[in-house]
Design a protein around this motif. Structure first.
Motif, PDB file in Angstrom:
ATOM      1  N   ALA A 114      -1.928  -6.587   7.442  1.00 39.80           N
ATOM      2  CA  ALA A 114      -3.106  -7.228   6.899  1.00 39.80           C
ATOM      3  C   ALA A 114      -2.861  -7.590   5.265  1.00 39.80           C
ATOM      4  CB  ALA A 114      -4.459  -6.652   7.128  1.00 39.80           C
ATOM      5  N   LEU A 115      -2.115  -6.505   4.786  1.00 42.17           N
ATOM      6  CA  LEU A 115      -1.625  -6.555   3.205  1.00 42.17           C
ATOM      7  C   LEU A 115      -0.441  -7.536   2.861  1.00 42.17           C
ATOM      8  CD1 LEU A 115      -1.922  -2.886   2.559  1.00 42.17           C
ATOM      9  CD2 LEU A 115      -3.362  -4.586   1.928  1.00 42.17           C
ATOM     10  N   GLY A 116       0.211  -8.084   4.035  1.00 39.78           N
ATOM     11  CA  GLY A 116       1.251  -9.078   4.018  1.00 39.78           C
ATOM     12  C   GLY A 116       2.380  -8.391   4.236  1.00 39.78           C
ATOM     13  N   GLY A 146      12.475  -2.749   1.635  1.00 38.00           N
ATOM     14  CA  GLY A 146      12.651  -2.782   0.183  1.00 38.00           C
ATOM     15  C   GLY A 146      11.221  -3.148  -0.425  1.00 38.00           C
ATOM     16  N   VAL A 147      10.324  -2.566   0.461  1.00 37.61           N
ATOM     17  CA  VAL A 147       8.895  -2.619   0.006  1.00 37.61           C
ATOM     18  C   VAL A 147       8.583  -1.684  -1.165  1.00 37.61           C
ATOM     19  CG1 VAL A 147       6.502  -2.414   0.605  1.00 37.61           C
ATOM     20  CG2 VAL A 147       8.022  -3.637   2.213  1.00 37.61           C
ATOM     21  N   VAL A 148       9.220  -0.422  -1.053  1.00 38.76           N
ATOM     22  CA  VAL A 148       9.159   0.687  -1.792  1.00 38.76           C
ATOM     23  C   VAL A 148      10.371   1.210  -2.041  1.00 38.76           C
ATOM     24  CG1 VAL A 148       6.722   1.230  -1.172  1.00 38.76           C
ATOM     25  CG2 VAL A 148       8.569   2.382   0.119  1.00 38.76           C
ATOM     26  N   PRO A 149      10.525   1.905  -3.271  1.00 39.42           N
ATOM     27  CA  PRO A 149      12.069   2.424  -3.536  1.00 39.42           C
ATOM     28  C   PRO A 149      12.206   3.837  -2.710  1.00 39.42           C
ATOM     29  CG  PRO A 149      10.747   2.715  -5.519  1.00 39.42           C
ATOM     30  CD  PRO A 149       9.691   1.923  -4.584  1.00 39.42           C
ATOM     31  N   THR A 150      11.186   4.484  -2.589  1.00 41.54           N
ATOM     32  CA  THR A 150      11.404   5.852  -1.830  1.00 41.54           C
ATOM     33  C   THR A 150      10.307   6.215  -1.121  1.00 41.54           C
ATOM     34  OG1 THR A 150      10.160   6.843  -3.540  1.00 41.54           O
ATOM     35  CG2 THR A 150      12.475   6.963  -3.934  1.00 41.54           C
ATOM     36  N   VAL A 151      10.603   6.995   0.030  1.00 42.88           N
ATOM     37  CA  VAL A 151       9.511   7.519   0.782  1.00 42.88           C
ATOM     38  C   VAL A 151       8.273   7.988   0.188  1.00 42.88           C
ATOM     39  CG1 VAL A 151       8.898   9.572   2.689  1.00 42.88           C
ATOM     40  CG2 VAL A 151      11.023   8.109   2.987  1.00 42.88           C
ATOM     41  N   GLN A 152       8.494   8.761  -0.812  1.00 44.32           N
ATOM     42  CA  GLN A 152       7.215   9.394  -1.615  1.00 44.32           C
ATOM     43  C   GLN A 152       6.456   8.172  -1.910  1.00 44.32           C
ATOM     44  OE1 GLN A 152       6.450  12.433  -1.780  1.00 44.32           O
ATOM     45  NE2 GLN A 152       4.594  11.666  -2.787  1.00 44.32           N
ATOM     46  N   ALA A 153       6.914   7.156  -2.643  1.00 41.94           N
ATOM     47  CA  ALA A 153       6.297   5.889  -3.293  1.00 41.94           C
ATOM     48  C   ALA A 153       5.511   5.389  -1.974  1.00 41.94           C
ATOM     49  CB  ALA A 153       7.314   4.966  -3.797  1.00 41.94           C
ATOM     50  N   ALA A 154       6.187   5.028  -0.939  1.00 43.97           N
ATOM     51  CA  ALA A 154       5.360   4.491   0.194  1.00 43.97           C
ATOM     52  C   ALA A 154       4.154   5.410   0.425  1.00 43.97           C
ATOM     53  CB  ALA A 154       6.213   4.325   1.639  1.00 43.97           C
ATOM     54  N   PHE A 155       3.852   6.924   0.342  1.00 47.80           N
ATOM     55  CA  PHE A 155       2.875   7.540   0.604  1.00 47.80           C
ATOM     56  C   PHE A 155       1.989   7.090  -0.618  1.00 47.80           C
ATOM     57  CE2 PHE A 155       5.173   9.634   3.987  1.00 47.80           C
ATOM     58  CZ  PHE A 155       3.990  10.384   4.532  1.00 47.80           C
ATOM     59  N   GLU A 156       2.605   7.243  -1.998  1.00 43.59           N
ATOM     60  CA  GLU A 156       1.651   7.275  -3.023  1.00 43.59           C
ATOM     61  C   GLU A 156       0.921   5.730  -2.998  1.00 43.59           C
ATOM     62  OE1 GLU A 156       4.368   7.618  -6.302  1.00 43.59           O
ATOM     63  OE2 GLU A 156       4.255   9.929  -5.825  1.00 43.59           O
ATOM     64  N   ARG A 157       1.696   4.562  -2.629  1.00 45.50           N
ATOM     65  CA  ARG A 157       1.164   3.265  -2.500  1.00 45.50           C
ATOM     66  C   ARG A 157       0.307   2.917  -1.340  1.00 45.50           C
ATOM     67  NH1 ARG A 157       5.402  -1.282  -4.002  1.00 45.50           N
ATOM     68  NH2 ARG A 157       3.356  -2.451  -3.330  1.00 45.50           N
ATOM     69  N   PHE A 158       0.651   3.423  -0.230  1.00 45.09           N
ATOM     70  CA  PHE A 158       0.019   2.998   0.891  1.00 45.09           C
ATOM     71  C   PHE A 158      -0.454   4.101   2.035  1.00 45.09           C
ATOM     72  CE2 PHE A 158       3.227  -0.207  -0.095  1.00 45.09           C
ATOM     73  CZ  PHE A 158       2.574  -1.474  -0.434  1.00 45.09           C
TER      74      PHE A 158
END
Length: 299
Positions: A114-116, A146-158
């Motif tokens: 839903a977020l594209g 390539g949506v996020v640079p790291t696994v941690q960034a994925a948690f922080e953003r999504f």
């Protein structure tokens, strides 16, 4: 030095059980517990890898739980020194846990779509490699895209609690998790008590008393992300409540690179003396479980 909390490729770690044993030996550990999320699948390989080595390989599991009386009270319960044969109680609990994970994973993907962000379940399963699929695998799929640079960034953003793609999952009450661990002759340990919410020391003490009444055997005092003051407070709570102290790194491998096996972020030191009381506790639980099973069979 010992480490009684780590994860393999059977759940959301990046090293196999065999690789974990090799790394533990390299790092000079005397004991290591494999405590994968909601699965026992890696334990046989873990046992075999440790045979003939000086490493004490402790078979375990990690179960998430939530209080029915207070939904703000969530727990991770680690089981240590589990017997080889899975119990019916544990198998039923793990089946329910995996079904709940599947429902949450689908909800997370729907939110991401839903977020594209058109990430698919096939991508997540490919990232997982093991039977248990969870948020770290969604994070890895996002990184690969390539949506996020790291696994941690994925948690922080999504994916972290309160983020746009977060979805909760139905969890068993802690008394069921503790009972399932005991049914396999294991010691039930409350993992990382100071990291599941913004609870005060008084609240943690109250939660420990509640869990002790449910049969809890111990609590992680030494943990990779506990501050020195939290370690001190946790040790005091174990003494006051009558729980055994435990500890571990919660090592996941490359998923969280700042946490290393045995030493956490660099300052973790779980005392060797913790191991024997936990083993003896598990022996007592095994005797009780065997007696209960005999009673069921006779009835």
């Amino acid at each position: 030095m010992i480490d009684l909390h780590c994860h393999s490729t059977a759940s959301d770690g990046t090293l196999s059980p065999t690789q974990l044993v090799a790394l533990a030996l390299k790092n000079g550990l005397k004991a290591l517990a494999l405590t994968d999320h909601d699965t026992l699948d890696g334990l046989e390989q873990f046992r075999e890898a440790g045979e003939g080595t000086p490493l004490c390989c402790v078979p375990g599991v990690e179960l998430a739980a939530q209080s029915a009386a207070n939904p703000h009270w969530g727990y991770h319960i680690v089981g240590l020194f589990l017997r080889r044969e899975p119990s019916a109680e544990m198998e039923a609990l793990l089946k329910g846990c995996r079904q709940a994970r599947d429902l949450r994973n689908q909800a997370i993907l729907e939110r991401l779509n839903a977020l594209g962000i058109p990430v698919t379940m096939e991508e997540v399963v490919e990232a997982a490699r093991g039977e248990v699929v969870g948020r770290p695998h969604v994070a890895l799929a996002l990184q690969r895209r390539g949506v996020v640079p790291t696994v941690q960034a994925a948690f922080e953003r999504f994916l972290a609690t309160g983020k746009p793609a977060y979805a909760s999952r139905k969890l068993p009450p802690p008394e069921e998790a503790i009972a399932a661990i005991h049914s396999m002759g294991g010691a039930a340990i409350w993992a990382h008590p100071f990291t599941k919410g913004n609870h005060s020391v008084r609240q943690i003490h109250q939660m420990a008393v509640t869990l002790k009444a449910m049969g809890l055997d111990g609590m992680e005092a030494h943990y990779a992300l506990h501050t020195p003051k939290q370690v001190e407070n946790a040790l005091e709570i174990t003494r006051e409540v009558g729980l055994l102290p435990s500890g571990g790194s919660d090592f996941h491998g490359a998923t969280f690179r700042n946490v290393r096996l045995g030493v956490g972020t660099g300052n973790l030191q779980v005392p060797d003396r913790f191991l024997e009381p936990l083993r003896l506790c598990a022996e007592r639980r095994a005797l009780i479980a065997h007696s209960l099973q005999q009673h069921k069979d006779a009835g």
